[in-house]
Design a protein around this motif. Structure first.
Motif, mmCIF file in Angstrom:
data_model
loop_
_atom_site.group_PDB
_atom_site.id
_atom_site.type_symbol
_atom_site.label_atom_id
_atom_site.label_comp_id
_atom_site.label_asym_id
_atom_site.label_seq_id
_atom_site.Cartn_x
_atom_site.Cartn_y
_atom_site.Cartn_z
ATOM 1 N N ASN B 212 0.820 -1.217 0.000
ATOM 2 C CA ASN B 212 0.000 0.000 0.000
ATOM 3 C C ASN B 212 0.849 1.260 0.000
ATOM 4 O O ASN B 212 0.534 2.237 -0.672
ATOM 5 N N TRP B 213 1.970 1.219 0.755
ATOM 6 C CA TRP B 213 2.791 2.428 0.799
ATOM 7 C C TRP B 213 3.498 2.694 -0.519
ATOM 8 O O TRP B 213 3.670 3.835 -0.921
ATOM 9 N N ARG B 216 0.929 4.344 -2.488
ATOM 10 C CA ARG B 216 0.595 5.691 -1.995
ATOM 11 C C ARG B 216 1.658 6.739 -2.303
ATOM 12 O O ARG B 216 1.340 7.874 -2.605
ATOM 13 N N VAL B 220 1.113 10.643 -2.667
ATOM 14 C CA VAL B 220 1.411 11.496 -1.520
ATOM 15 C C VAL B 220 2.360 12.620 -1.944
ATOM 16 O O VAL B 220 2.160 13.787 -1.595
ATOM 17 N N SER B 285 -4.457 13.281 -0.280
ATOM 18 C CA SER B 285 -4.070 12.113 -1.067
ATOM 19 C C SER B 285 -4.311 10.834 -0.280
ATOM 20 O O SER B 285 -4.913 9.891 -0.784
ATOM 21 N N VAL B 286 -3.816 10.808 0.964
ATOM 22 C CA VAL B 286 -3.906 9.584 1.771
ATOM 23 C C VAL B 286 -5.364 9.188 1.991
ATOM 24 O O VAL B 286 -5.746 8.039 1.773
ATOM 25 N N MET B 289 -7.365 7.899 -1.060
ATOM 26 C CA MET B 289 -6.946 6.631 -1.658
ATOM 27 C C MET B 289 -7.509 5.422 -0.943
ATOM 28 O O MET B 289 -7.558 4.335 -1.515
#
Lengths: 229, 295
Positions: B212-213, B216, B220, B285-286, B289
């Motif tokens: 996920n990161w 992201r 981000v 953004s976070v 999503m």
């Protein structure tokens, strides 16, 4: 490799079972068709295997791990061992063939050197070595599915899952794609194909799991589609 | 994170900004407009606070000393007032000094008046309080002290001043809070649109095993860059706008408006707007999503 015990799935509380008490075992290197009409539970089963959804009841072990209990942060590592092929290809249409295949490697941290080496090799395997720079939207349906296959095998997964991979293709192209899946299987990769394409199932004579109204009603080695009914 | 992943994220960030340039321009535009409005209110509020503080500094209590009080009583009163915890400083003003001040203020009108022989003005202590708003309470306390004739602190005017500045600041804060909430809503909404446009890409990433990161990060960073640009642009605009206002104030002889210098205001605005803009971009953004990562 895949072990399901009394596997059940309901999308809504109190609703009908999309999959009910299914138990089966699939060994490493097998080629298995999941057959049945629409709503039989084929896609649900595939979604459970890639842990897109969690089972309502029962146990599903993939590579020896209970995927129902797998924490969310471990999911990417399960999926890196599974290559997915979709009916609608799910490609980045504005990008090149090379980019689409490389993308699968980049996102899991494969080095650029390795990507440069492996992408042409994979494209060669699916017969697209001369189309690396072509944009996906300029390819035919069959070629697009080849890109999907190349992407699925790019990270050398232990298993390929194909959900109606030939659903949008003409008969000739369908056979090409299925032959490719068979050659991938011959290299040792487990291949699971959900389909309701009678000709393909009958022609390939592989293991068939029959699903109807969410129930697993049959499991035959070298099965044929007619046995569904 | 491998080097190829790092480069991928950086390259994807800029590619994403370029590919969705119109949407990015719209999002940044939303941040610019919202932060510009917020900045204008902050600018007005900062100056109102500054003017209020300046006026407050001038608010003082004048304790007039009873004409029957002797030197001992005068000293005692001085010590008592100095020792009071609410008093920031005191200054003794003799009756002669009061007369001199009056001479200066009235000019020739007191011509021929013998101040030394017949001075009706009382000596006083001029007191600055620690908290300007406490003048009324302190004044009524000082009135009871021995040797005190009367106490003056601008009764009526001071209360009005504090009431008006209090209301102006509250309105300013309410407007700023409202605009901040609006900014969060608009920014997260526009970023959600950019994420939606790329949901296919995100779902592919999920299926091939991206964390996920990893998914992201480019979003981000995009949010951060858009938020940063969205904060810097109004900051530059506000700097020039404020410079122009300062020049206009001085050109129109409005020197009594003690406005803050441009660089002080800009630094103060930057302290809020830059973290706010970048923070809004990143959070937008976070949060937008979340839904797309649940595959």
């Amino acid at each position: 490799m895949i072990e399901a015990k009394n596997l059940s799935m309901k999308y809504e509380k109190g609703g009908r079972y999309a999959l009910e008490s299914a138990s089966f075992y699939i060994d490493r290197g097998e080629f298995v068709f999941f057959v049945g009409s629409s709503g039989a539970g084929k896609s649900t089963l595939l979604k459970l295997i890639i842990r897109e959804i969690r089972p309502t009841d029962g146990v599903l072990k993939i590579f020896g791990r209970d995927v129902g209990r797998l924490p969310r942060h471990r999911l990417p590592y399960l999926r890196r061992n599974i290559g997915m092929v979709f009916q609608d290809f799910r490609l980045m249409e504005e990008r090149s063939v090379y980019d689409n295949v490389a993308f699968a490697m980049v996102v899991i941290g494969v080095s650029r050197r390795e990507i440069r080496k492996r992408v042409p090799h994979v494209l060669g395997l699916v017969g697209l070595h001369d189309k690396a720079k072509t944009r996906v939207c300029d390819l035919s349906g069959g070629e697009q599915q080849r890109v999907g296959l190349a992407r699925a095998i790019a990270n050398r997964p232990a298993m390929i899952i194909a959900d109606e991979p030939t659903g949008n293709l003409d008969p000739g192209t369908t056979l090409d794609i299925m032959n490719l899946l068979r050659s991938i299987n011959l290299r040792g990769t487990t291949v699971l194909v959900a389909t309701h394409n009678r000709e393909i199932v009958d022609r390939f004579k592989k293991r068939v799991l029959y699903l109807e109204n969410g129930k697993l009603i049959g499991d035959e080695q070298k099965g044929i589609y007619a046995h569904v009914h | 994170m491998s080097i190829s992943s790092f480069f991928y994220i950086i390259v994807e960030t800029f590619k994403g900004l370029y590919r969705n340039r119109w949407m990015c321009i719209t999002s940044t535009g939303v941040v610019v407009v919202t932060l510009l409005m917020l900045g204008v209110f902050m600018l007005v509020n900062l100056n109102i606070s500054h003017i209020t503080e300046t006026v407050k500094e001038q608010v003082e209590i004048v304790v007039y000393i009873d004409e029957t009080a002797d030197q001992e009583m005068l000293d005692e009163l001085g010590q008592k007032l100095s020792a009071h915890s609410g008093v920031a400083g005191i200054r003794y003003v003799s009756s002669e000094e009061h007369m001199n001040r009056l001479h200066r203020q009235l000019g020739g009108m007191l011509e021929g008046y013998d101040a030394e022989l017949d001075n009706p003005l009382l000596a006083s202590y001029e007191i600055r309080t620690v908290v300007p708003e406490s003048v009324a309470v302190l004044a009524s306390e000082f009135e009871t002290y021995p040797g005190v004739s009367t106490v003056f602190y601008g009764q009526g005017y001071v209360e009005n001043l504090f009431a008006v500045t209090g209301v102006v600041q509250m309105v300013g804060l309410a407007l700023m809070a409202g605009l901040s909430i609006t900014a969060v809503f608009l920014i997260s909404h526009t970023i959600k649109l950019t994420v939606m446009m790329r949901k296919r890409e995100i779902s592919i990433m999920k299926y091939v095993g991206a964390t996920n990161w990893f998914i992201r990060w480019p979003f981000v960073l995009e949010g951060l860059l858009m938020g940063f640009a969205g904060a810097v642009m109004p900051l530059v605009a506000l700097y020039y706008l404020y410079q122009f206002s300062l020049e206009w104030v001085s050109a129109n002889n409005l020197a009594f408006l003690t406005l803050l210098p441009a660089w002080v205001v800009t630094v103060e605005l930057a302290r809020y707007l830059v973290p706010l803009g970048t923070g809004l971009g990143v959070l937008g953004s976070v949060f937008s999503m979340g839904r797309f990562l649940r595959v």
